[in-house]
Design an enzyme around this catalytic site. Structure first.
Site, PDB file in Angstrom:
ATOM      1  N   HIS A   1      -7.130  -8.596  -0.461  1.00  0.00           N
ATOM      2  CA  HIS A   1      -6.051  -7.657  -0.758  1.00  0.00           C
ATOM      3  C   HIS A   1      -5.347  -8.115  -2.028  1.00  0.00           C
ATOM      4  CE1 HIS A   1      -2.208  -5.443   0.073  1.00  0.00           C
ATOM      5  NE2 HIS A   1      -1.666  -6.545  -0.425  1.00  0.00           N
TER       6      HIS A   1
ATOM      7  N   HIS B   1       0.834  -1.202   0.000  1.00  0.00           N
ATOM      8  CA  HIS B   1       0.000   0.000   0.000  1.00  0.00           C
ATOM      9  C   HIS B   1       0.874   1.259   0.000  1.00  0.00           C
ATOM     10  CE1 HIS B   1      -4.017  -1.735   0.604  1.00  0.00           C
ATOM     11  NE2 HIS B   1      -3.456  -2.620   1.421  1.00  0.00           N
TER      12      HIS B   1
ATOM     13  N   HIS C   1      -7.342 -10.940   7.198  1.00  0.00           N
ATOM     14  CA  HIS C   1      -7.909 -10.737   5.865  1.00  0.00           C
ATOM     15  C   HIS C   1      -9.212 -11.509   5.639  1.00  0.00           C
ATOM     16  CE1 HIS C   1      -3.893  -9.098   5.304  1.00  0.00           C
ATOM     17  NE2 HIS C   1      -4.317  -8.536   4.193  1.00  0.00           N
TER      18      HIS C   1
ATOM     19  N   ASP D   1      -7.530  -2.903  -1.489  1.00  0.00           N
ATOM     20  CA  ASP D   1      -8.315  -3.791  -0.639  1.00  0.00           C
ATOM     21  C   ASP D   1      -9.746  -3.801  -1.155  1.00  0.00           C
ATOM     22  OD1 ASP D   1      -6.164  -4.409   0.965  1.00  0.00           O
ATOM     23  OD2 ASP D   1      -6.624  -2.871   2.469  1.00  0.00           O
TER      24      ASP D   1
ATOM     25  N   TYR E   1      -6.076 -15.950   5.689  1.00  0.00           N
ATOM     26  CA  TYR E   1      -4.799 -15.316   5.988  1.00  0.00           C
ATOM     27  C   TYR E   1      -5.042 -14.330   7.131  1.00  0.00           C
ATOM     28  CZ  TYR E   1      -0.318 -12.956   5.461  1.00  0.00           C
ATOM     29  OH  TYR E   1       0.937 -12.445   5.695  1.00  0.00           O
TER      30      TYR E   1
ATOM     31  N   ASP F   1     -12.051 -10.236   6.219  1.00  0.00           N
ATOM     32  CA  ASP F   1     -13.088  -9.265   5.881  1.00  0.00           C
ATOM     33  C   ASP F   1     -12.779  -8.465   4.617  1.00  0.00           C
ATOM     34  OD1 ASP F   1     -10.978  -7.772   6.837  1.00  0.00           O
ATOM     35  OD2 ASP F   1     -12.190  -6.544   8.211  1.00  0.00           O
ATOM     36  N   HIS F   2     -11.766  -8.892   3.853  1.00  0.00           N
ATOM     37  CA  HIS F   2     -11.479  -8.239   2.583  1.00  0.00           C
ATOM     38  C   HIS F   2     -10.507  -9.106   1.779  1.00  0.00           C
ATOM     39  CE1 HIS F   2      -7.984  -6.922   4.963  1.00  0.00           C
ATOM     40  NE2 HIS F   2      -7.362  -6.669   3.818  1.00  0.00           N
TER      41      HIS F   2
END
Length: 261
Positions: free
Chosen positions: A245, A202, A240, A209, A237, A242-243
């Protein structure tokens, strides 16, 4: 999709007419026409695109800024697990990416970028060079000037542009359903505030994301493997669930155990 200006539509029609020698082509009702070769020169009289206008066909062996601009737009078509260089050199990897882009949009898939390929790109981009379904604002919820990361503001913004074109390719491959982008570039301070890794991609503008949207996190993670993302982190992972990447950059690290990745 954001609306296109009238001038763009007129210029696109003009470009299409030039691609057919200035005449209108009518296919027989019983004989569907095959895609026309895309190797003819780009018509010099074509009105300029708001972002970038190519002046001639590009093929393997071509080089320069025109090739680099093309590579940005086809960055999402490198083949599974691959990533193409945005270096202005039209080599075999760029030819393969152009061929996949052409096939994805029903064009003659010859790996030569000419009028049909450029006209499709013009349709897919806005005047700030972003693809029509993504914006710089989506890729930077940290600050307004792209500063404070691990690279210069200009580099971070340029990396985000490539990321958007990869997402545009992925969106098309997934049936043109909207992809939700929850964030992208972070300055060092923004990254620290959310507990990001010290060397997170990022910080370079490479990453995005993604929210679940209508596709779901796992479908997004699986699709990302085909569109130039060298880092994919998703459900299973740590941090992660909830999204999803996705990111470009050197090396490869894919981990979404709950999705079989």
């Amino acid at each position: 999709m954001r609306s296109r200006p009238v001038g763009f539509l007129l210029s696109t029609l003009a470009g299409a007419a030039l691609a057919f020698g200035g005449t209108t082509a009518t296919a027989s009702a019983n004989q569907p026409s095959a895609p026309a070769p895309d190797s003819a020169p780009v018509g010099a009289a074509r009105a300029a695109d708001g972002c970038y206008t190519w002046s001639g066909a590009l093929r393997e062996g071509s080089s320069g800024e025109a090739v680099r601009q093309l590579q940005i737009r086809v960055a999402g078509y490198p083949g599974t697990g691959n990533q193409i260089a945005v270096d202005g050199a039209f080599g075999p990897a760029t030819k393969a990416a152009v061929t996949r882009f052409q096939a994805a949009y029903g064009l003659a898939a010859d790996g030569i970028a000419g009028p049909a390929t450029f006209n499709k790109i013009y349709q897919l981009q806005d005047d700030d060079c972003t693809p029509v379904n993504f914006t710089y604002a989506e890729l930077n919820r940290c600050n307004s000037d792209w500063s404070g990361g691990k690279v210069s503001a200009a580099t971070a913004r340029a990396n985000a542009l490539v990321t958007m074109w990869k997402l545009q390719a992925m969106r098309h491959a997934m049936g043109d359903r909207p992809i939700t982008v929850n964030g992208g570039f972070r300055s060092v301070s923004c990254n620290s505030a959310v507990g990001g890794a010290a060397n997170s991609r990022h910080l370079y503008g490479h990453a995005a994301d993604l929210g679940a949207g209508s596709q779901g996190f796992c479908a997004l993670a699986r699709a990302a493997r085909n569109h130039g993302f060298t880092e994919i982190l998703g459900p299973g992972y740590p941090g992660h669930d909830d999204h999803t990447h996705v990111a470009g950059g050197s090396g490869r690290f894919w981990s979404a155990p709950s999705c079989g990745i």
